[in-house]
Design an enzyme around this catalytic site. Sequence first.
Site, mmCIF file in Angstrom:
data_model
loop_
_atom_site.group_PDB
_atom_site.id
_atom_site.type_symbol
_atom_site.label_atom_id
_atom_site.label_comp_id
_atom_site.label_asym_id
_atom_site.label_seq_id
_atom_site.Cartn_x
_atom_site.Cartn_y
_atom_site.Cartn_z
ATOM 1 N N SER A 37 0.843 -1.193 0.000
ATOM 2 C CA SER A 37 0.000 0.000 0.000
ATOM 3 C C SER A 37 0.874 1.237 0.000
ATOM 4 C CB SER A 37 -0.890 0.008 1.250
ATOM 5 O OG SER A 37 -1.547 1.250 1.384
ATOM 6 N N TYR B 256 -1.427 -0.479 10.360
ATOM 7 C CA TYR B 256 -1.584 -0.888 8.961
ATOM 8 C C TYR B 256 -0.421 -0.349 8.132
ATOM 9 C CZ TYR B 256 -3.533 -1.318 4.254
ATOM 10 O OH TYR B 256 -3.723 -1.621 2.928
#
Length: 266
Positions: free
Chosen positions: A150, A163
């Site tokens: 990501s 995350y």
Amino acid sequence: MASTGKVAIVTGSATGLGATCAIDLAEKGWNIAINYTKSKKEADETYAAVTAKGVEAILVQANMGEDADCRRLAAETMKKWGRIDGLINNAGTTKFQAQGDLEGVTPEDFDIIFRVNVTGPYMMSRAVYPAMKKQWEEKQERGSIVHVSSIAGVMGIGSSIPYGCSKGALNTLTLALARQLAPAVRVNTICPGFIQTRWLLGGLGEENYNKLKESQEQSAPLRQAGTTEQMAEAALFFLTSASNITGEFLIVDAGTHLGMLPMKPR
């Protein structure tokens, strides 16, 4: 399209980006091991879409945070086809955290998120490596692993601090595995930005999701919000085409990492 005989495992492929990767690979003639944890109905739909392309598929329920499940997924794929050519480590998890709310995530959240987002791809890569190494040694056919990271792992943004940290660790794992699994296996990573998915909509809520989508469309350099098809295109480039590339990250975010441009006038 008739099957090429090549086989890929796509983790977390019941919905979203994973499902799109599975279907697009099937379009290219790959047989697919479809993985899901809870979304059986959606996994059945992905299975139907994949087999409609004229290839074979299996459905394997497995938790990518559990080593035994990772090994079983690889074993069931080998039992069905006797080979594994590609792996897309797409399965992931998060916890949504409000800006500045450091109490909003716990050490246990870090443990769970890292278990699925970092340890899981490591365990899956380890599980498929013997098959890929054997194919290299016997046939000079090189395996390919693609991690779905990501932009959060590059810029320290995203749904939560753990995350983003997990995706940064996944990027480092890419470098380590690219070294250790060579020359039998190529290992690369895509780093998506905003993607239009049900998962993100559910996490952000409709109002915040629509605001973020509009911001992407108005001020990202390419003036667009990413789709699963665009992300899958990048993942499949690494998996099926980039024969001389390993240990690389590809940011796929409409240029957001370059800095947002002024909003377009309405």
